[in-house]
Write a protein that holds these residues in place. Structure first.
Motif, short mmCIF file in Angstrom:
data_model
loop_
_atom_site.label_atom_id
_atom_site.label_comp_id
_atom_site.label_asym_id
_atom_site.label_seq_id
_atom_site.Cartn_x
_atom_site.Cartn_y
_atom_site.Cartn_z
N VAL A 72 0.84 -1.20 0.00
CA VAL A 72 0.00 0.00 0.00
C VAL A 72 0.87 1.25 0.00
O VAL A 72 0.62 2.20 -0.75
CB VAL A 72 -0.95 0.00 1.22
CG1 VAL A 72 -1.64 1.36 1.36
CG2 VAL A 72 -1.98 -1.11 1.08
N ARG A 76 0.94 4.03 -3.07
CA ARG A 76 0.66 5.46 -2.89
C ARG A 76 1.72 6.31 -3.59
O ARG A 76 1.40 7.29 -4.27
CB ARG A 76 0.61 5.80 -1.39
CG ARG A 76 -0.64 5.28 -0.68
CD ARG A 76 -0.71 5.81 0.74
NE ARG A 76 -1.94 5.35 1.42
CZ ARG A 76 -1.95 4.61 2.50
NH1 ARG A 76 -0.81 4.20 3.05
NH2 ARG A 76 -3.11 4.24 3.04
N GLY A 79 1.38 5.85 -7.40
CA GLY A 79 0.24 6.57 -7.94
C GLY A 79 0.54 8.04 -8.15
O GLY A 79 0.15 8.63 -9.17
N VAL A 158 -0.17 0.65 -11.27
CA VAL A 158 -1.14 1.72 -11.07
C VAL A 158 -1.41 2.37 -12.42
O VAL A 158 -0.51 2.45 -13.26
CB VAL A 158 -0.63 2.77 -10.05
CG1 VAL A 158 -1.53 4.01 -10.05
CG2 VAL A 158 -0.57 2.19 -8.65
N ALA A 248 -6.63 -2.91 -4.56
CA ALA A 248 -6.62 -1.75 -5.46
C ALA A 248 -7.46 -2.03 -6.70
O ALA A 248 -7.47 -3.16 -7.22
CB ALA A 248 -5.19 -1.40 -5.86
N LEU A 265 -7.73 2.68 -3.69
CA LEU A 265 -7.45 1.64 -2.71
C LEU A 265 -8.71 1.37 -1.90
O LEU A 265 -9.32 2.29 -1.36
CB LEU A 265 -6.33 2.09 -1.77
CG LEU A 265 -5.98 1.14 -0.62
CD1 LEU A 265 -5.31 -0.12 -1.15
CD2 LEU A 265 -5.09 1.85 0.41
N LEU A 274 -5.54 6.76 -5.22
CA LEU A 274 -4.10 6.53 -5.29
C LEU A 274 -3.43 7.37 -6.37
O LEU A 274 -2.20 7.45 -6.41
CB LEU A 274 -3.81 5.05 -5.54
CG LEU A 274 -4.14 4.08 -4.41
CD1 LEU A 274 -3.90 2.64 -4.85
CD2 LEU A 274 -3.34 4.39 -3.16
N THR A 275 -4.22 7.96 -7.28
CA THR A 275 -3.67 8.78 -8.36
C THR A 275 -4.22 10.21 -8.24
O THR A 275 -5.04 10.65 -9.06
CB THR A 275 -4.02 8.19 -9.73
OG1 THR A 275 -5.42 7.83 -9.76
CG2 THR A 275 -3.19 6.94 -10.01
#
Length: 325
Positions: A72, A76, A79, A158, A248, A265, A274-275
């Protein structure tokens, strides 16, 4: 299992200190021979079924979907870097550049951050409406273009999508983009812990129907569970799989010439983006009273100067889409 050419890099960089035993082979020796030696008199499982091993890829896929705390944290950061690469390219692109020019700029920005490009799509002036899985070609940008990228670092993936327009946004693009943003916001909202994918799908279809595009979802996939594979599982109407935290999801719906996309997420409560948008106009969509921030279309003058997006911005600088459902 690796060759003598790769073993040093793998041990020193990819899996340092993890306690794996390395089985090395000379680069000129066939992989089949090594597998026969390893598997002789043993029952061996793999994720490919190679060499008559038991194929347990489906079981491993289920394991990969659940992310660790380290996963995770890495996603992050990944992303943010994916968003930066796509958005920076869109902010600096010029009319007359080719799709391949921009794809190269995205790739350059990804490589600088140790990201492997798994998929880069640059669609000029609605090319993605003709070819939903378009990559990039020699077509030049006239009025607008959509840039998408899926990248991988530390084995994790991602994806994100952004659209830039020169001058006034064509009505068809604006209308389609706003509707696609409603799909994106709906998908993000209902992608919740312990929700079955088929139940989320029902909400997505309802929005397509409500806004006059009942068959549009059949033209392209809408979302995927993403992680160690850029597509661990594709969302389909009859999928009985559940979303669980932490997991995700890459949402990438499209309507007509408009494509949107972000990775989220799944958490114990609501999803986490995340983006995130770095320096980018936003659309605010309300889903059951909850405000969702989605990327708007970046408007630029032909000279390259950034201008205000349409419709008018609110006091926070966000483009509001006052539709609740």
């Amino acid at each position: 299992v690796t060759t003598n050419i790769e073993s040093g890099r793998i041990f020193d960089i990819e899996i340092p200190g993890l306690g794996f035993q390395l089985k090395e082979r000379p680069w000129h020796q066939s992989l089949e021979k090594l597998f026969r030696d390893l598997c002789h008199g043993r029952r061996v499982a793999s994720d490919t079924g190679f060499g008559n091993t038991d194929n347990i890829s489906s079981d491993l896929s289920l394991m990969r979907r659940s992310l660790s705390e380290l996963d995770v944290s890495r996603m992050r950061e990944l992303g943010k870097d994916i968003s930066h690469a796509v958005e920076a390219t869109a902010r600096q692109c010029l009319q007359g550049q080719s799709e391949s020019d921009l794809a190269g700029e995205v790739a350059h920005r990804l490589i600088k951050r140790q990201i492997t490009a798994l998929r880069i799509q640059v669609s000029a002036d609605g090319q993605n409406q003709r070819y939903r899985l378009w990559g990039h070609g020699n077509e030049t940008i006239g009025r607008y273009c959509t840039i998408s990228a899926v990248g991988s670092r530390h084995g994790l993936s991602v994806g994100a999508t952004r659209t830039v327009c020169f001058g006034e946004i064509p009505k068809e693009l604006l209308d389609s983009h706003q509707k696609a943003s409603l799909i994106l916001a709906t998908g993000r909202y209902f992608s919740q812990n312990e929700w079955e994918i088929s139940e989320i799908w029902k909400r997505i279809i309802r929005i397509y129907e409500k806004f006059g595009h009942p068959d549009e979802w059949q033209q392209a996939s809408q979302a995927d569970i993403i992680g160690y594979d850029q597509c661990e599982l594709t969302f389909t109407p009859d999928s009985k799989a559940d979303l669980t935290s932490p997991m995700a999801v890459h949402w990438h719906p499209s309507i007509g010439p408009a494509s949107v996309g972000d990775t989220i997420l799944i958490t114990e409560k609501f999803s986490e983006l995340l983006t995130p948008m770095e320096t980018w106009p936003k659309i605010t969509v309300k889903v059951k009273g909850r405000k969702m921030k989605c990327p708007a279309i970046l408007c630029r003058e032909p000279s390259g100067e950034i201008i205000a997006p349409v419709p008018e911005q609110d006091q926070n600088g966000d483009t509001r889409l006052d539709i609740q459902f």
